[in-house]
Design a protein around this motif. Structure first.
Motif, PDB file in Angstrom:
ATOM      1  N   ASN A   1       0.816  -1.218  -0.028  1.00 23.81           N
ATOM      2  CA  ASN A   1       0.149  -0.110  -0.123  1.00 23.81           C
ATOM      3  C   ASN A   1       0.775   1.267   0.129  1.00 23.81           C
ATOM      4  N   GLY A   2       2.091   1.255  -0.018  1.00 22.83           N
ATOM      5  CA  GLY A   2       2.736   2.294   0.052  1.00 22.83           C
ATOM      6  C   GLY A   2       3.367   2.996   1.337  1.00 22.83           C
ATOM      7  N   GLU A   3       2.874   1.956   2.337  1.00 18.48           N
ATOM      8  CA  GLU A   3       3.208   2.646   3.763  1.00 18.48           C
ATOM      9  C   GLU A   3       4.573   2.089   4.200  1.00 18.48           C
ATOM     10  N   GLN A   4       5.455   3.070   4.799  1.00 17.51           N
ATOM     11  CA  GLN A   4       6.863   2.586   4.948  1.00 17.51           C
ATOM     12  C   GLN A   4       6.671   1.718   6.403  1.00 17.51           C
ATOM     13  N   ILE A   5       7.232   0.534   6.287  1.00 24.39           N
ATOM     14  CA  ILE A   5       7.444  -0.191   7.393  1.00 24.39           C
ATOM     15  C   ILE A   5       8.898  -0.492   8.241  1.00 24.39           C
ATOM     16  N   GLY A   6       9.754   0.213   7.502  1.00 22.67           N
ATOM     17  CA  GLY A   6      11.158   0.022   7.952  1.00 22.67           C
ATOM     18  C   GLY A   6      12.160   0.600   7.082  1.00 22.67           C
ATOM     19  N   MET A   7      13.456   0.143   7.164  1.00 25.06           N
ATOM     20  CA  MET A   7      14.453   0.552   6.597  1.00 25.06           C
ATOM     21  C   MET A   7      15.684  -0.593   6.343  1.00 25.06           C
ATOM     22  N   ILE A   8      16.203  -0.601   5.185  1.00 26.08           N
ATOM     23  CA  ILE A   8      17.437  -1.639   4.957  1.00 26.08           C
ATOM     24  C   ILE A   8      18.552  -1.245   5.880  1.00 26.08           C
ATOM     25  N   ALA A   9      18.686  -1.795   6.950  1.00 21.51           N
ATOM     26  CA  ALA A   9      20.064  -1.609   7.704  1.00 21.51           C
ATOM     27  C   ALA A   9      21.309  -1.853   7.316  1.00 21.51           C
TER      28      ALA A   9
END
Length: 81
Positions: free
Chosen positions: A19-27
């Motif tokens: 849905n395009g909601e940010q759920i995190g980041m590639i650490a």
């Protein structure tokens, strides 16, 4: 350019659901596996973009079959995530 696999250059990118909601980041990307920080701080984001961050116990491995597309800005996951 879009693709459906992870490279070391993807560290620091946002991970978004279908849905395009940010759920995190590639650490970190280690041996072809992306590790996702579900609650990155500003410092974590900057360090990861510079390639100075390492995955820790709070980061989750992202299975490659969950990836729909990788763009210049984000990693978008499949609907079934």
């Amino acid at each position: 350019m879009e693709r459906d696999y992870i490279t070391d250059d993807d560290e620091g990118k946002a991970v978004v659901d279908s849905n395009g909601e940010q759920i995190g980041m590639i650490a970190e990307v280690r041996s072809g596996t992306a590790y996702v920080d579900a609650d990155p701080s500003l410092a974590d984001t900057v360090l990861s973009k510079l390639g100075w961050s390492d995955a820790d116990g709070d980061d989750y491995p992202l299975q490659e079959n969950r990836i729909h597309t990788v763009t210049d800005d984000e990693v978008r996951l499949n609907e079934e995530f």
